[in-house]
Scaffold this motif. Structure first.
Motif, PDB file in Angstrom:
ATOM      1  N   VAL A 262      -0.720  33.328 -15.974  1.00  0.00           N
ATOM      2  CA  VAL A 262      -1.278  33.103 -14.642  1.00  0.00           C
ATOM      3  C   VAL A 262      -2.457  32.133 -14.715  1.00  0.00           C
ATOM      4  CG1 VAL A 262      -2.399  34.199 -12.663  1.00  0.00           C
ATOM      5  CG2 VAL A 262      -0.524  35.376 -13.831  1.00  0.00           C
ATOM      6  N   VAL A 263      -3.307  32.294 -15.729  1.00  0.00           N
ATOM      7  CA  VAL A 263      -4.434  31.374 -15.915  1.00  0.00           C
ATOM      8  C   VAL A 263      -3.920  29.952 -16.122  1.00  0.00           C
ATOM      9  CG1 VAL A 263      -6.358  30.748 -17.431  1.00  0.00           C
ATOM     10  CG2 VAL A 263      -5.991  33.139 -16.801  1.00  0.00           C
ATOM     11  N   GLY A 264      -2.904  29.799 -16.964  1.00  0.00           N
ATOM     12  CA  GLY A 264      -2.345  28.474 -17.222  1.00  0.00           C
ATOM     13  C   GLY A 264      -1.695  27.859 -15.996  1.00  0.00           C
ATOM     14  N   ALA A 265      -1.009  28.677 -15.210  1.00  0.00           N
ATOM     15  CA  ALA A 265      -0.334  28.156 -14.019  1.00  0.00           C
ATOM     16  C   ALA A 265      -1.340  27.723 -12.958  1.00  0.00           C
ATOM     17  CB  ALA A 265       0.612  29.212 -13.452  1.00  0.00           C
ATOM     18  N   ILE A 266      -2.459  28.434 -12.829  1.00  0.00           N
ATOM     19  CA  ILE A 266      -3.438  28.128 -11.772  1.00  0.00           C
ATOM     20  C   ILE A 266      -4.483  27.117 -12.225  1.00  0.00           C
ATOM     21  CG2 ILE A 266      -5.266  29.117 -10.334  1.00  0.00           C
ATOM     22  CD1 ILE A 266      -3.663  31.667 -10.153  1.00  0.00           C
ATOM     23  N   LEU A 267      -4.988  27.273 -13.472  1.00  0.00           N
ATOM     24  CA  LEU A 267      -6.107  26.443 -13.924  1.00  0.00           C
ATOM     25  C   LEU A 267      -5.725  25.415 -14.987  1.00  0.00           C
ATOM     26  CD1 LEU A 267      -8.892  29.193 -14.190  1.00  0.00           C
ATOM     27  CD2 LEU A 267      -8.377  27.692 -12.260  1.00  0.00           C
TER      28      LEU A 267
ATOM     29  N   ASN B 178      -1.744  47.685 -13.791  1.00  0.00           N
ATOM     30  CA  ASN B 178      -1.274  46.427 -14.363  1.00  0.00           C
ATOM     31  C   ASN B 178      -0.517  45.551 -13.381  1.00  0.00           C
ATOM     32  OD1 ASN B 178      -1.998  46.416 -17.322  1.00  0.00           O
ATOM     33  ND2 ASN B 178      -1.039  48.420 -17.158  1.00  0.00           N
ATOM     34  N   VAL B 179       0.228  46.153 -12.482  1.00  0.00           N
ATOM     35  CA  VAL B 179       0.977  45.363 -11.494  1.00  0.00           C
ATOM     36  C   VAL B 179       0.158  45.176 -10.223  1.00  0.00           C
ATOM     37  CG1 VAL B 179       3.091  45.233 -10.131  1.00  0.00           C
ATOM     38  CG2 VAL B 179       3.166  46.190 -12.438  1.00  0.00           C
ATOM     39  N   GLY B 180      -0.462  46.245  -9.767  1.00  0.00           N
ATOM     40  CA  GLY B 180      -1.199  46.176  -8.508  1.00  0.00           C
ATOM     41  C   GLY B 180      -2.387  45.235  -8.544  1.00  0.00           C
ATOM     42  N   LEU B 181      -2.963  45.021  -9.743  1.00  0.00           N
ATOM     43  CA  LEU B 181      -4.142  44.162  -9.836  1.00  0.00           C
ATOM     44  C   LEU B 181      -3.813  42.695 -10.090  1.00  0.00           C
ATOM     45  CD1 LEU B 181      -6.701  46.336 -11.868  1.00  0.00           C
ATOM     46  CD2 LEU B 181      -6.559  45.975  -9.398  1.00  0.00           C
ATOM     47  N   LEU B 182      -2.541  42.347 -10.298  1.00  0.00           N
ATOM     48  CA  LEU B 182      -2.189  40.944 -10.542  1.00  0.00           C
ATOM     49  C   LEU B 182      -2.515  40.034  -9.352  1.00  0.00           C
ATOM     50  CD1 LEU B 182       1.101  41.139 -12.621  1.00  0.00           C
ATOM     51  CD2 LEU B 182      -1.129  40.295 -13.355  1.00  0.00           C
ATOM     52  N   PRO B 183      -2.241  40.443  -8.102  1.00  0.00           N
ATOM     53  CA  PRO B 183      -2.678  39.592  -6.982  1.00  0.00           C
ATOM     54  C   PRO B 183      -4.188  39.386  -6.961  1.00  0.00           C
ATOM     55  CG  PRO B 183      -1.061  41.191  -6.228  1.00  0.00           C
ATOM     56  CD  PRO B 183      -1.433  41.588  -7.632  1.00  0.00           C
ATOM     57  N   LEU B 184      -4.936  40.412  -7.357  1.00  0.00           N
ATOM     58  CA  LEU B 184      -6.386  40.270  -7.435  1.00  0.00           C
ATOM     59  C   LEU B 184      -6.769  39.215  -8.469  1.00  0.00           C
ATOM     60  CD1 LEU B 184      -9.267  41.248  -6.722  1.00  0.00           C
ATOM     61  CD2 LEU B 184      -9.004  42.975  -8.530  1.00  0.00           C
TER      62      LEU B 184
ATOM     63  N   MET C 229      -9.147  31.737  -8.421  1.00  0.00           N
ATOM     64  CA  MET C 229      -9.448  30.692  -7.436  1.00  0.00           C
ATOM     65  C   MET C 229     -10.878  30.786  -6.935  1.00  0.00           C
ATOM     66  SD  MET C 229      -5.860  30.390  -5.293  1.00  0.00           S
ATOM     67  CE  MET C 229      -5.644  32.157  -5.017  1.00  0.00           C
ATOM     68  N   ARG C 230     -11.451  31.984  -6.983  1.00  0.00           N
ATOM     69  CA  ARG C 230     -12.815  32.176  -6.478  1.00  0.00           C
ATOM     70  C   ARG C 230     -13.863  31.900  -7.556  1.00  0.00           C
ATOM     71  NH1 ARG C 230     -17.247  32.430  -5.161  1.00  0.00           N
ATOM     72  NH2 ARG C 230     -18.328  33.785  -3.661  1.00  0.00           N
ATOM     73  N   PHE C 231     -13.633  32.366  -8.796  1.00  0.00           N
ATOM     74  CA  PHE C 231     -14.635  32.269  -9.850  1.00  0.00           C
ATOM     75  C   PHE C 231     -14.220  31.383 -11.016  1.00  0.00           C
ATOM     76  CE2 PHE C 231     -15.264  36.475  -7.867  1.00  0.00           C
ATOM     77  CZ  PHE C 231     -16.586  36.337  -7.439  1.00  0.00           C
ATOM     78  N   GLY C 232     -13.064  30.745 -10.949  1.00  0.00           N
ATOM     79  CA  GLY C 232     -12.606  29.939 -12.075  1.00  0.00           C
ATOM     80  C   GLY C 232     -12.192  30.818 -13.240  1.00  0.00           C
TER      81      GLY C 232
ATOM     82  N   GLY D 294     -12.055  37.342 -16.504  1.00  0.00           N
ATOM     83  CA  GLY D 294     -12.920  38.364 -17.089  1.00  0.00           C
ATOM     84  C   GLY D 294     -13.208  39.499 -16.136  1.00  0.00           C
ATOM     85  N   TRP D 295     -13.482  39.164 -14.870  1.00  0.00           N
ATOM     86  CA  TRP D 295     -13.687  40.212 -13.871  1.00  0.00           C
ATOM     87  C   TRP D 295     -12.436  41.071 -13.714  1.00  0.00           C
ATOM     88  CZ3 TRP D 295     -18.308  41.568 -12.832  1.00  0.00           C
ATOM     89  CH2 TRP D 295     -19.351  40.646 -12.764  1.00  0.00           C
ATOM     90  N   HIS D 296     -11.273  40.436 -13.772  1.00  0.00           N
ATOM     91  CA  HIS D 296     -10.011  41.185 -13.697  1.00  0.00           C
ATOM     92  C   HIS D 296      -9.893  42.148 -14.875  1.00  0.00           C
ATOM     93  CE1 HIS D 296      -5.719  41.658 -14.823  1.00  0.00           C
ATOM     94  NE2 HIS D 296      -5.574  41.907 -13.535  1.00  0.00           N
ATOM     95  N   GLY D 297     -10.228  41.681 -16.075  1.00  0.00           N
ATOM     96  CA  GLY D 297     -10.156  42.542 -17.250  1.00  0.00           C
ATOM     97  C   GLY D 297     -11.123  43.704 -17.175  1.00  0.00           C
ATOM     98  N   LEU D 298     -12.301  43.467 -16.615  1.00  0.00           N
ATOM     99  CA  LEU D 298     -13.292  44.541 -16.470  1.00  0.00           C
ATOM    100  C   LEU D 298     -12.797  45.619 -15.518  1.00  0.00           C
ATOM    101  CD1 LEU D 298     -16.119  45.702 -16.937  1.00  0.00           C
ATOM    102  CD2 LEU D 298     -16.953  44.209 -15.106  1.00  0.00           C
TER     103      LEU D 298
END
Length: 448
Positions: free
Chosen positions: A249-254, A381-387, A393-396, A401-405
């Motif tokens: 996801v990181v690679g596809a977006i950033l 794991n699935v429900g937080l993927l949209p987040l 897009m908001r924090f680069g 990292g925020w997602h992992g936390l």
């Protein structure tokens, strides 16, 4: 029982420590040779193949350990043999399907992740490595036999191959293609080696028993095995979904460079995950034996202690990453990777929190309450993927990292609550398990 877990964990961590040191050397070579962008491409090719294999293929080592422990407790070596045959066939069949899908999907992945035309043919060959990564029956055999020394040895094979290969590519002036070939060789070498370790041990476990008929009677002898296999695999897939999909996801977006920075930070923080993962693997066969013997109260106590040990083991490392994240990334990757310093801090705290959740999930599987673990993994794991997409897009790159936390904290809190709430309503034991438990009580459970 706790001392057995710690002894098994020590054997696993010995191999992991050696593997970690070896990996550190070749990681420095690769990141400094390729830089963030090309290292990101390597990460995305590997991540794509691993994700396809993890989602489609079946992981059967939990099934081998759980039902194998029951067979050994009952002294039924023929039943154990048929079980291992069955799981090997299931895993190989699903691995072939996963490999075919991975090969067919390479052109689409190349377009989505911005791979150059030169990477595409190498990525197709790399997809063949799926079959070496998803066959876990030999891991189950080694755990069932208590041969954690062999598992520790096995964990050093892939890093050694990659180290030798990385040095050769570096000295030859090679680049991305050479390192991809080395990574593939490491995966295949590890898959072959673990079978070489497991087969002689399995031969001793089953003794001189001749078992004709292939896998006839496996479902009849192991009531609920298909449901357990499917639900356990779903649980493992969902548990590992976020770690496998986040780099993609990181690679596809950033882009690939961001994926490379994220992957290096993730590789650094994964040091935190190793104690908990090894602790859970060390505890699982012992919990399975306690369940087979009917001592569920001891299994629950062991799980809580295992979780507490995992959290305690990770705390010093979390503090280390919190104060020296920039220096760690500069040491590992050199110039261009230091921008992931805050990302590494967030990932370290998230992984530190998640350490205590792994034993709860493994214990729920051992006790047959796989559905509860699946429900938690779906939410987290699935429900937080949209987040994740919104955070990126908001924090680069720091959004990962925020997602992992958030993921780490959620997994720990929810799984602990689920495990605690289920203390009075564990899954009923099947009739054949009752007989196994009675037999184990009379004869004594196998020594761990």
């Amino acid at each position: 029982m706790l001392s057995q877990v710690l002894r098994n964990m020590g054997l696993l961590l010995g191999g992991k420590a050696a593997a970690g040191l070896i990996s550190l050397v070749y990681l420095i070579i690769v990141t400094r040779t390729l830089g963030p962008h090309d290292y990101g491409v390597l990460v995305l090719v590997n991540g794509y193949v691993v994700a396809v294999g993890g989602i489609i293929a079946f992981s059967g080592w939990h099934t081998v350990v759980r039902y194998g422990a029951q067979a050994l407790a009952d002294g039924d070596h023929a039943r154990l043999t048929r079980l291992v045959r069955f799981m090997t066939l299931v895993e190989l069949g699903c691995a072939v399907v996963a490999m075919g899908i991975a090969v067919a999907g390479v052109p689409y992945a190349a377009r989505e992740f911005s791979w150059s035309p030169e990477v595409v043919p190498v990525a197709r060959w790399y997809a063949l490595g799926v079959i070496a990564n998803v066959v876990t029956t030999p891991y189950g055999i080694l755990q069932l036999a208590g041969r954690f020394d062999k598992l520790g040895l096995q964990s050093t094979v892939s890093p050694l191959i990659r180290l030798v290969g990385a040095v050769a590519v570096w000295l030859a002036g090679g680049g991305l293609t050479g390192f991809l070939i080395v990574w593939l060789a490491g995966s295949i070498g590890e898959g072959v080696f673990v079978w070489m370790l497991a087969l002689p041990i399995f031969g001793k476990m089953r003794g001189d028993v001749k078992v004709p008929g292939g896998i006839d009677g496996v479902k009849r002898e192991n009531t609920g095995i298909v449901r357990f296999l499917v639900t356990t695999n779903a649980d493992l897939t969902l548990r590992d979904l976020a770690p496998k999909l986040v780099p993609l996801v990181v690679g596809a977006i950033l882009g690939p460079a961001a994926a490379g920075i994220y992957s290096l930070a993730q590789r650094a923080s994964v040091v935190l995950q190793q104690p908990a993962t090894q602790l859970a693997q060390a505890a699982f066969p012992i919990i399975a034996r306690l369940i087979a013997a009917g001592d569920r109260a001891a299994a629950r106590r062991l799980t809580w202690r295992t979780s507490g040990l995992a959290l305690a083991a990770g705390a010093p490392l979390v503090l280390l990453f919190a104060f020296f994240s920039r220096q760690i990334l500069e040491l590992l990757g050199g110039h261009g990777f230091e921008s992931g310093a805050f990302l590494l801090v967030l990932l370290a705290v998230g992984r530190g929190a998640q350490l205590g959740s792994v034993p709860f999930s493994s214990a729920l599987i051992a006790m047959g309450s796989t559905g509860q673990s699946i429900a938690v993994n779906i939410v987290a794991n699935v429900g937080l993927l949209p987040l994740l997409a919104w955070l990126l897009m908001r924090f680069g790159i720091d959004g990962a990292g925020w997602h992992g936390l958030v993921l780490g904290l959620l997994m720990l809190i929810v799984l602990a609550l689920v495990f605690r709430a289920g203390k009075d309503r564990l899954i009923p034991v099947k009739p054949e398990t009752d007989m196994v438990a009675a037999s184990a009580t009379r004869q004594g459970t196998p020594d761990g």
